[in-house]
Design a protein around this motif. Structure first.
Motif, PDB file in Angstrom:
ATOM      1  N   ARG A 155       8.268  20.255 -22.367  1.00 48.20           N
ATOM      2  CA  ARG A 155       9.178  19.146 -22.613  1.00 48.20           C
ATOM      3  C   ARG A 155       8.972  18.051 -21.576  1.00 48.20           C
ATOM      4  O   ARG A 155       8.665  18.327 -20.416  1.00 48.20           O
ATOM      5  CB  ARG A 155      10.624  19.652 -22.545  1.00 48.20           C
ATOM      6  N   GLY A 156       9.189  16.802 -21.998  1.00 48.25           N
ATOM      7  CA  GLY A 156       9.130  15.699 -21.049  1.00 48.25           C
ATOM      8  C   GLY A 156       7.723  15.407 -20.572  1.00 48.25           C
ATOM      9  O   GLY A 156       6.769  15.381 -21.363  1.00 48.25           O
ATOM     10  N   LYS A 157       7.589  15.221 -19.271  1.00 48.30           N
ATOM     11  CA  LYS A 157       6.336  14.750 -18.682  1.00 48.30           C
ATOM     12  C   LYS A 157       5.627  15.824 -17.867  1.00 48.30           C
ATOM     13  O   LYS A 157       6.240  16.714 -17.280  1.00 48.30           O
ATOM     14  CB  LYS A 157       6.625  13.562 -17.746  1.00 48.30           C
ATOM     15  N   ALA A 158       4.308  15.686 -17.811  1.00 47.14           N
ATOM     16  CA  ALA A 158       3.470  16.435 -16.872  1.00 47.14           C
ATOM     17  C   ALA A 158       3.175  15.517 -15.687  1.00 47.14           C
ATOM     18  O   ALA A 158       2.941  14.321 -15.863  1.00 47.14           O
ATOM     19  CB  ALA A 158       2.175  16.873 -17.543  1.00 47.14           C
ATOM     20  N   VAL A 159       3.190  16.084 -14.488  1.00 46.63           N
ATOM     21  CA  VAL A 159       3.072  15.286 -13.265  1.00 46.63           C
ATOM     22  C   VAL A 159       2.086  15.939 -12.305  1.00 46.63           C
ATOM     23  O   VAL A 159       2.085  17.163 -12.122  1.00 46.63           O
ATOM     24  CB  VAL A 159       4.445  15.140 -12.565  1.00 46.63           C
ATOM     25  N   ILE A 160       1.258  15.102 -11.692  1.00 49.76           N
ATOM     26  CA  ILE A 160       0.367  15.521 -10.603  1.00 49.76           C
ATOM     27  C   ILE A 160       1.101  15.322  -9.284  1.00 49.76           C
ATOM     28  O   ILE A 160       1.704  14.265  -9.060  1.00 49.76           O
ATOM     29  CB  ILE A 160      -0.928  14.679 -10.606  1.00 49.76           C
ATOM     30  N   LEU A 195       0.860  -1.187   0.000  1.00 53.44           N
ATOM     31  CA  LEU A 195       0.000   0.000   0.000  1.00 53.44           C
ATOM     32  C   LEU A 195       0.893   1.233   0.000  1.00 53.44           C
ATOM     33  O   LEU A 195       1.749   1.390   0.872  1.00 53.44           O
ATOM     34  CB  LEU A 195      -0.913   0.010   1.217  1.00 53.44           C
ATOM     35  N   VAL A 196       0.673   2.108  -0.988  1.00 50.86           N
ATOM     36  CA  VAL A 196       1.523   3.277  -1.168  1.00 50.86           C
ATOM     37  C   VAL A 196       0.673   4.549  -1.109  1.00 50.86           C
ATOM     38  O   VAL A 196      -0.393   4.614  -1.734  1.00 50.86           O
ATOM     39  CB  VAL A 196       2.264   3.222  -2.524  1.00 50.86           C
ATOM     40  N   ARG A 197       1.159   5.539  -0.358  1.00 46.92           N
ATOM     41  CA  ARG A 197       0.570   6.874  -0.432  1.00 46.92           C
ATOM     42  C   ARG A 197       1.127   7.550  -1.679  1.00 46.92           C
ATOM     43  O   ARG A 197       2.340   7.731  -1.812  1.00 46.92           O
ATOM     44  CB  ARG A 197       0.934   7.694   0.811  1.00 46.92           C
ATOM     45  N   VAL A 198       0.234   7.913  -2.608  1.00 41.56           N
ATOM     46  CA  VAL A 198       0.663   8.492  -3.882  1.00 41.56           C
ATOM     47  C   VAL A 198       1.000   9.966  -3.669  1.00 41.56           C
ATOM     48  O   VAL A 198       0.137  10.763  -3.313  1.00 41.56           O
ATOM     49  CB  VAL A 198      -0.422   8.340  -4.959  1.00 41.56           C
ATOM     50  N   GLU A 199       2.260  10.317  -3.903  1.00 39.92           N
ATOM     51  CA  GLU A 199       2.700  11.700  -3.749  1.00 39.92           C
ATOM     52  C   GLU A 199       3.000  12.369  -5.084  1.00 39.92           C
ATOM     53  O   GLU A 199       3.103  13.594  -5.153  1.00 39.92           O
ATOM     54  CB  GLU A 199       3.923  11.752  -2.826  1.00 39.92           C
ATOM     55  N   ALA A 200       3.139  11.588  -6.128  1.00 34.28           N
ATOM     56  CA  ALA A 200       3.312  12.110  -7.486  1.00 34.28           C
ATOM     57  C   ALA A 200       2.810  11.073  -8.466  1.00 34.28           C
ATOM     58  O   ALA A 200       3.027   9.872  -8.281  1.00 34.28           O
ATOM     59  CB  ALA A 200       4.776  12.443  -7.769  1.00 34.28           C
ATOM     60  N   ALA A 201       2.131  11.535  -9.513  1.00 34.80           N
ATOM     61  CA  ALA A 201       1.583  10.627 -10.537  1.00 34.80           C
ATOM     62  C   ALA A 201       1.779  11.253 -11.905  1.00 34.80           C
ATOM     63  O   ALA A 201       1.289  12.353 -12.157  1.00 34.80           O
ATOM     64  CB  ALA A 201       0.102  10.350 -10.279  1.00 34.80           C
ATOM     65  N   GLY A 202       2.498  10.557 -12.771  1.00 33.63           N
ATOM     66  CA  GLY A 202       2.704  11.060 -14.125  1.00 33.63           C
ATOM     67  C   GLY A 202       1.432  10.990 -14.950  1.00 33.63           C
ATOM     68  O   GLY A 202       0.599  10.099 -14.769  1.00 33.63           O
ATOM     69  N   LEU A 203       1.282  11.945 -15.852  1.00 31.81           N
ATOM     70  CA  LEU A 203       0.174  11.953 -16.806  1.00 31.81           C
ATOM     71  C   LEU A 203       0.688  11.395 -18.128  1.00 31.81           C
ATOM     72  O   LEU A 203       1.788  11.749 -18.576  1.00 31.81           O
ATOM     73  CB  LEU A 203      -0.340  13.374 -17.022  1.00 31.81           C
ATOM     74  N   ASN A 204      -0.104  10.541 -18.752  1.00 30.93           N
ATOM     75  CA  ASN A 204       0.314   9.896 -19.997  1.00 30.93           C
ATOM     76  C   ASN A 204      -0.802   9.940 -21.034  1.00 30.93           C
ATOM     77  O   ASN A 204      -1.985   9.958 -20.684  1.00 30.93           O
ATOM     78  CB  ASN A 204       0.687   8.427 -19.728  1.00 30.93           C
ATOM     79  N   PRO A 226      -8.080  16.774 -13.469  1.00 35.27           N
ATOM     80  CA  PRO A 226      -8.861  16.781 -14.719  1.00 35.27           C
ATOM     81  C   PRO A 226      -8.351  17.814 -15.725  1.00 35.27           C
ATOM     82  O   PRO A 226      -8.243  17.522 -16.918  1.00 35.27           O
ATOM     83  CB  PRO A 226     -10.280  17.116 -14.249  1.00 35.27           C
ATOM     84  N   GLU A 227      -8.044  19.020 -15.236  1.00 34.07           N
ATOM     85  CA  GLU A 227      -7.551  20.058 -16.134  1.00 34.07           C
ATOM     86  C   GLU A 227      -6.179  19.699 -16.705  1.00 34.07           C
ATOM     87  O   GLU A 227      -5.899  19.959 -17.874  1.00 34.07           O
ATOM     88  CB  GLU A 227      -7.474  21.398 -15.392  1.00 34.07           C
ATOM     89  N   ALA A 228      -5.343  19.090 -15.879  1.00 29.41           N
ATOM     90  CA  ALA A 228      -4.006  18.716 -16.336  1.00 29.41           C
ATOM     91  C   ALA A 228      -4.071  17.647 -17.417  1.00 29.41           C
ATOM     92  O   ALA A 228      -3.318  17.687 -18.399  1.00 29.41           O
ATOM     93  CB  ALA A 228      -3.173  18.231 -15.153  1.00 29.41           C
ATOM     94  N   LEU A 229      -4.975  16.676 -17.263  1.00 32.85           N
ATOM     95  CA  LEU A 229      -5.118  15.637 -18.283  1.00 32.85           C
ATOM     96  C   LEU A 229      -5.677  16.226 -19.573  1.00 32.85           C
ATOM     97  O   LEU A 229      -5.236  15.880 -20.672  1.00 32.85           O
ATOM     98  CB  LEU A 229      -6.016  14.510 -17.779  1.00 32.85           C
ATOM     99  N   ARG A 285       5.987  20.046 -16.510  1.00 28.56           N
ATOM    100  CA  ARG A 285       4.845  20.736 -15.892  1.00 28.56           C
ATOM    101  C   ARG A 285       4.375  19.935 -14.693  1.00 28.56           C
ATOM    102  O   ARG A 285       4.307  18.704 -14.753  1.00 28.56           O
ATOM    103  CB  ARG A 285       3.714  20.879 -16.916  1.00 28.56           C
ATOM    104  N   THR A 286       4.060  20.612 -13.602  1.00 29.34           N
ATOM    105  CA  THR A 286       3.442  19.966 -12.442  1.00 29.34           C
ATOM    106  C   THR A 286       2.130  20.665 -12.116  1.00 29.34           C
ATOM    107  O   THR A 286       1.978  21.867 -12.354  1.00 29.34           O
ATOM    108  CB  THR A 286       4.360  20.003 -11.204  1.00 29.34           C
ATOM    109  N   SER A 287       1.190  19.904 -11.582  1.00 33.48           N
ATOM    110  CA  SER A 287      -0.111  20.435 -11.171  1.00 33.48           C
ATOM    111  C   SER A 287      -0.509  19.776  -9.863  1.00 33.48           C
ATOM    112  O   SER A 287      -0.170  18.609  -9.628  1.00 33.48           O
ATOM    113  CB  SER A 287      -1.186  20.138 -12.227  1.00 33.48           C
TER     114      SER A 287
END
Length: 352
Positions: free
Chosen positions: A323-328, A29-38, A311-314, A303-305
């Motif tokens: 450049r690269g990845k957007a991350v929540i 079980l992991v507390r999610v502290e960052a999640a990449g958008l794909n 929803p807006e970030a996706l 980019r981070t949000s």
């Protein structure tokens, strides 16, 4: 806990209160502290993969995570509470746009010590895609020539670095504005996709990693040397994927048929086409983490949000412009505000 779900395909993400994850004997079980958008998240939201990935709805989206271990199953031996980890959950257990998630131990790895949670959260899907294309499938060797399309993008920015680390001569496509950036990642040849035709410039390549599909993929076949391979991650799926996907025989034939034309063109040119739908692997992520900590790979977060703006970030993902990845990001103690339709619903059991 709070999570962002879709209730129907082609509808927007909705903030919801969902049950806590069930933690099996081999789960963490992991507390999610960052999640990449794909782009995969958006394709699933639009229903483009519903035949081959028939998820039950409502569905929590999200394929990348970095966070902290909260609990381990009775048969977990490699992790303990407090460990900082990252993962791409298995395709049947996605859902990182949430406060917590249970991940199979086999899919999990310790986070690289030298980078932030946001940087770690950007890596799993794109780094595993690059690894499986270049190392597992492509078996890239020093001196070989590799073309990586869209070198400034999520997959491309990691694949360029990995191909260079493997000793390849690396060509990539990018805008003129990103030319120096991708050279800094390790690209030897940069093709301005707006003003130049890579097919007229490149030839004799061992491997192409194509993230665009369509006509771009067809042209990529023609710059390969005899026996070379184009690996597509945007499709179309091939018979090997159809067999591995576990769908019924009729659908398996239909899926294989989608790539009949491109496979035929490849065969006539004396080259190969393979479709790659990356798989979860904690072991591969551990090797990637070592490369990051050794300085051979660096994540690119454009980019981070905050979690509340998932929803807006996706929705903005398709517009690009970074450049690269957007991350929540959702650091401990930063809870998302309730959605209007949820304002009166109890939030029992959630951490303060």
């Amino acid at each position: 806990m709070k999570a962002f779900v879709i209730d129907k395909y082609k509808t927007g993400l909705r903030l919801a209160v969902t049950p806590e994850p069930e933690v099996g004997a081999h789960d963490v079980l992991v507390r999610v502290e960052a999640a990449g958008l794909n782009q995969l998240d958006e394709k699933i939201r639009l229903g483009e993969f519903k035949q081959i990935l028939p998820y039950p709805l409502p569905l929590v989206l999200g394929h990348d995570l970095a966070g902290t271990v909260l609990q381990v199953g009775t048969n977990v031996h490699r992790f303990r509470p407090g460990d900082e980890v990252f993962a791409r959950p298995g395709k049947d257990r996605i859902g990182t746009f949430a406060e917590r998630i249970a991940v199979a131990e086999a899919a999990l790895a310790l986070k690289p010590a030298s980078i932030t949670m946001a940087e770690a959260g950007s890596l799993p899907l794109v780094a595993l895609t690059a690894w499986q294309a270049l190392v597992e499938r492509g078996k890239v060797q020093p001196g070989q020539k590799v073309l990586i399309h869209a070198g400034a993008g999520g997959v491309g920015s990691i694949a360029v670095q990995l191909a260079k680390h493997l000793g390849a001569t690396v060509a990539t496509t990018a805008s003129a504005a990103n030319a120096e950036f991708v050279r800094g990642l390790g690209a030897d040849i940069v093709i301005d996709y707006r003003d130049q035709d890579f097919e007229e410039i490149l030839s004799g390549y061992d491997l192409v990693l194509d993230s665009l599909g369509g006509r771009n993929l067809e042209k990529s076949l023609r710059i390969l040397k005899p026996g070379g391979t184009a690996i597509g991650i945007a499709g179309p799926p091939d018979p090997a994927f159809a067999r591995e996907s576990g769908v019924n025989p009729v659908l398996r034939l239909a899926i294989a048929g989608l790539s009949r034309s491109i496979r035929g063109k490849a065969r006539r040119l004396g080259v190969h086409y393979e479709f790659l739908f990356m798989h979860a692997s904690g072991e591969q992520l551990s090797r990637i983490a070592r490369l990051v900590d050794d300085g051979a790979l660096r994540p690119v977060v454009g980019r981070t949000s905050p979690f509340a703006q998932t929803p807006e970030a996706l929705q903005a993902l398709g517009a690009g412009g970074f450049r690269g990845k957007a991350v929540i990001i959702n650091p401990p103690g930063h809870a998302a505000a309730p959605a209007p339709e949820m304002a009166a619903r109890p939030q029992a059991g959630e951490p303060a």
